[in-house]
Design a protein around this motif. Structure first.
Motif, PDB file in Angstrom:
ATOM      1  N   TYR A 199     -13.634   5.454   2.350  1.00  0.00           N
ATOM      2  CA  TYR A 199     -12.698   6.345   1.679  1.00  0.00           C
ATOM      3  C   TYR A 199     -11.575   5.604   0.955  1.00  0.00           C
ATOM      4  N   GLY A 200     -11.503   4.292   1.096  1.00  0.00           N
ATOM      5  CA  GLY A 200     -10.479   3.508   0.402  1.00  0.00           C
ATOM      6  C   GLY A 200     -10.562   3.662  -1.102  1.00  0.00           C
ATOM      7  N   TYR A 205      -6.895   9.793  -5.770  1.00  0.00           N
ATOM      8  CA  TYR A 205      -5.552  10.202  -5.386  1.00  0.00           C
ATOM      9  C   TYR A 205      -4.463   9.233  -5.840  1.00  0.00           C
ATOM     10  N   LYS A 206      -4.856   8.146  -6.492  1.00  0.00           N
ATOM     11  CA  LYS A 206      -3.938   7.174  -7.099  1.00  0.00           C
ATOM     12  C   LYS A 206      -3.021   6.463  -6.107  1.00  0.00           C
ATOM     13  N   TYR A 207      -3.482   6.328  -4.853  1.00  0.00           N
ATOM     14  CA  TYR A 207      -2.750   5.520  -3.889  1.00  0.00           C
ATOM     15  C   TYR A 207      -3.050   4.052  -4.142  1.00  0.00           C
ATOM     16  N   VAL A 247       0.846  -1.200   0.000  1.00  0.00           N
ATOM     17  CA  VAL A 247       0.000   0.000   0.000  1.00  0.00           C
ATOM     18  C   VAL A 247       0.880   1.248   0.000  1.00  0.00           C
ATOM     19  N   THR A 248       0.338   2.347  -0.560  1.00  0.00           N
ATOM     20  CA  THR A 248       1.123   3.586  -0.632  1.00  0.00           C
ATOM     21  C   THR A 248       0.492   4.724   0.159  1.00  0.00           C
ATOM     22  N   TYR A 249      -0.659   4.515   0.758  1.00  0.00           N
ATOM     23  CA  TYR A 249      -1.265   5.561   1.577  1.00  0.00           C
ATOM     24  C   TYR A 249      -0.610   5.568   2.957  1.00  0.00           C
TER      25      TYR A 249
END
Length: 146
Positions: free
Chosen positions: A106-107, A114-116, A32-34
């Motif tokens: 919100y996932g 936001y492209k996360y 994951v990148t968030y």
């Protein structure tokens, strides 16, 4: 005898699918990148296996969130979101379903707007798993719609 063979085969399939689901979610969470602010998105990852419309087995992440995320002016915990999704919101098909989800609302916004990286890797791995199982199909759920 035939019923025992059918039950044994079904139990083996459920065990296989649950192991695969655990691997898929572990891989997703490693990539994951968030940024986790409250850990509620992390807590909302899970999976469910449904047999003829009934939740047969499910799995969740270790619960980390100490405080809820406020969403639409309401407190929401990730574990509550995944439990609610698997036990009440998901509408299973006839036969056997494996669903893998990040249930915080919100996932999808983080992924699409936001492209996360939130769930796309898991989607790709689930699709690859579906391709390995004869007669299975793959679909994506967005905002509870299939």
């Amino acid at each position: 005898m035939a019923k025992k063979v059918k039950t044994d085969s079904l139990n083996k399939l459920i065990k296989f699918l649950s192991e695969e689901a655990d691997k898929i979610i572990a891989e997703e969470l490693n990539r994951v990148t968030y940024k986790n602010d409250t850990d509620n998105l992390h807590d909302s990852y899970g999976w469910g296996i449904y047999v003829n419309g009934k939740l047969s087995k499910s799995g969740y992440q270790t619960k980390y969130a100490l405080a809820p995320r406020i969403w639409e002016r309401e407190p929401l915990y990730g574990r509550d979101a995944i439990t609610d999704f698997l036990e009440r919101k998901y509408k299973p098909h006839d036969g056997i379903d494996l669903v893998i989800v990040a249930a915080m609302p919100y996932g999808q916004i983080l992924q699409e707007k936001y492209k996360y990286e939130v769930i796309a890797i898991a989607q790709n791995q689930l699709k690859a798993l579906s391709n390995r199982i004869k007669g299975s199909t793959f679909g994506i759920i967005n905002n509870g719609k299939y």
